[in-house]
Design an enzyme around this catalytic site. Structure first.
Site, PDB file in Angstrom:
ATOM      1  N   ASP A 274     -13.930  -6.971  -3.571  1.00 27.32           N
ATOM      2  CA  ASP A 274     -14.205  -7.030  -1.979  1.00 27.32           C
ATOM      3  C   ASP A 274     -15.415  -7.345  -1.594  1.00 27.32           C
ATOM      4  O   ASP A 274     -16.665  -7.299  -2.070  1.00 27.32           O
ATOM      5  CB  ASP A 274     -14.004  -5.714  -1.322  1.00 27.32           C
ATOM      6  CG  ASP A 274     -12.494  -4.958  -1.633  1.00 27.32           C
ATOM      7  OD1 ASP A 274     -11.541  -5.960  -1.796  1.00 27.32           O
ATOM      8  OD2 ASP A 274     -12.278  -3.983  -1.359  1.00 27.32           O
TER       9      ASP A 274
ATOM     10  N   ASP B 239       0.822  -1.207   0.089  1.00 27.31           N
ATOM     11  CA  ASP B 239       0.061  -0.131   0.041  1.00 27.31           C
ATOM     12  C   ASP B 239       0.802   1.165   0.230  1.00 27.31           C
ATOM     13  O   ASP B 239       1.852   1.444   0.812  1.00 27.31           O
ATOM     14  CB  ASP B 239      -0.892   0.015   1.372  1.00 27.31           C
ATOM     15  CG  ASP B 239      -1.998  -0.938   1.252  1.00 27.31           C
ATOM     16  OD1 ASP B 239      -2.247  -1.609   0.102  1.00 27.31           O
ATOM     17  OD2 ASP B 239      -2.496  -1.091   2.135  1.00 27.31           O
TER      18      ASP B 239
END
Lengths: 252, 205
Positions: free
Chosen positions: A131, A12
């Site tokens: 997701d 990230d």
């Protein structure tokens, strides 16, 4: 069959720096995603994923610069995601040197984007990330990093994405993510056994056995993880040696 | 050494540029017939669709330029497929350097996903391109079409069926996999090609 199962560390990135800390000793610039990516590549990671979690416009520019550095310095394939909403964003990332792009919310908001990416750049470029959260025996798809519930259901949406031209499905189970007790292998096995494209497992890695199980029980083609690698809890080299001993075909 | 990379409407060309720079070579990315002809060696890389890329090569007269090259040439992925006679992808005729067709993978089992994507092994290697490379070494593949085994095959891989992982005929060498994305193994393969090209340009071959 000799096609290796893939291990993919995910980084990230915010304002050009990796967000999660690392326990790597002797790594001078642990916060530099390029240095960290290089380290993973040397440890035999099979691919890398860089997710831009920056919101600002300036941050986007920094991320593009980082992608160019990754392409210049690292000799394994890498995927970039975050903030990719239209064909122009894809083009910018590929021109910067990315091999694939991952789209998530944008794919649900505008499913035609999948087909556009596939026809302009080839299916292999387009990773559709999903997701999903298990609620009353249904895998419900979410947007915006898990904040917005949708009408979409995992298996149906994954099939549609594949038919529209996705090259891979990256499925993150919101129930398993961060819990470190293994991947969502039941759902992954269904995806792997019904889709004609590779499936990447994400969310839940806590120990080496979890990777073995997602390859054996979940039939996943690849497994993605972040914190267990960043915090040095699992070394990729040791993980792959272990998987090989367990009879899983990996690249050592 | 002067290395030309053929510029055309395929993706992934700049990955090869980066890989060469890591080996200390500053290549010339060009579609200029003169510059390509003068180079010590030529790399024909890319990722893309066969018909669109062939049409572009023809429209820009690069098809003749490539087939007439006498210096070492390395085709990569779609570059290698375009060097064959015909591709099932869009049913297009190609450059015809390697007398073989390019066919689409037909899965026989559900777990055989298309494209063939990821790290897979090199087997039956038999060519200076693979100097110092072990049988069974892993390289990165990403393709939906394949070249069957044929007299020009210098390395194989087995996915659904045995196919050509690399080809060679005289000065034309080619790989189905991406050496520029294949870590240390890929670097060595590119270096082998560059070393051979250097010898040719010095008149030692």
């Amino acid at each position: 069959m000799s096609l290796a199962k893939r291990i993919i560390p995910c980084l990230d990135v915010m304002n050009g720096q990796t967000v999660k800390g690392t326990n790597f000793i002797n790594l001078r610039l642990a916060g530099d995603p390029v240095e960290l990516g290089k380290r993973y590549s040397e440890e035999n990671a099979d691919e890398l994923v860089f997710l831009d979690i920056t919101a600002s416009h300036e941050g986007r520019k920094t991320f593009t610069d980082m992608v160019q550095r990754v392409a210049a310095e690292i000799s394994i394939p890498f995927t970039v995601g975050g903030g990719i909403n239209e064909l122009g964003d894809v083009e910018r990332m590929l021109n910067a040197g990315a091999d694939k792009v991952s789209i998530n919310s944008a794919a649900i908001r505008n499913p035609e984007l999948i087909g556009q990416i596939a026809s302009h750049f080839g299916s292999q470029v387009c990773v559709v990330a999903i997701d999903a959260h298990l609620e009353n025996n249904e895998w419900v798809c979410y947007l915006n990093g898990g904040r917005l519930k949708t009408e979409y259901r995992l298996f149906q949406w994954a099939k549609e994405a594949s038919e529209r031209g996705a090259g891979e499905i990256l499925f993150t189970s919101m129930n398993h993510d961060g819990v470190k007790k293994g991947f969502a292998n039941d759902a992954l096995a269904i995806l792997s056994e019904t889709l004609p494209i590779p499936v990447i497992a994400s969310g839940g890695a806590g120990c080496k056995e979890d990777f073995r199980d997602t390859f054996k029980q979940g039939k996943s083609d690849a497994a993605l993880a972040a914190s267990v690698f960043h915090y040095g809890e699992i070394s990729i080299k040791e993980l792959k040696t272990y998987l090989k001993q367990e009879g899983i075909n990996v690249r050592l | 050494m002067n290395v030309a990379i053929i510029k055309y409407n395929a993706g992934n060309i700049y990955s090869v540029v980066h890989a060469l720079k890591r080996l200390g070579i500053e290549p010339d990315v060009t579609d200029n017939a003169n510059d390509i002809g003068k180079a010590d060696c030529v790399i024909f890389p890319g990722q893309g669709e066969a018909t669109k890329t062939m049409n572009y090569l023809r429209a820009n007269k690069l098809d003749k330029v490539i087939t007439n090259l006498r210096q070492p040439v390395l085709g990569i992925c779609i570059g290698m497929q375009l060097m064959c006679t015909y591709s099932e992808e869009g049913e297009t005729s190609c450059l015809g350097i390697f007398d073989t067709k390019v066919l689409h993978f037909t899965p026989e089992k559900q777990e055989q996903k298309i494209p063939h994507m990821g790290w897979d092994t090199l087997t039956n290697i038999s060519h200076p391109l693979f100097n110092g490379i072990d049988e069974g070494a892993f390289v990165y593949f990403i393709h939906s079409y394949f070249v069957p085994l044929n007299p020009f095959t210098i390395a194989t891989n087995d996915y659904i069926l045995p196919f050509s992982a690399a080809l060679a005929k005289d000065n034309f060498w080619a790989t189905q996999f991406h050496p520029e994305k294949s870590g240390i193994v890929g670097e060595r393969i590119l270096k082998n090609f560059l070393d051979y090209s250097q010898k040719c340009s010095n008149g030692h071959v």
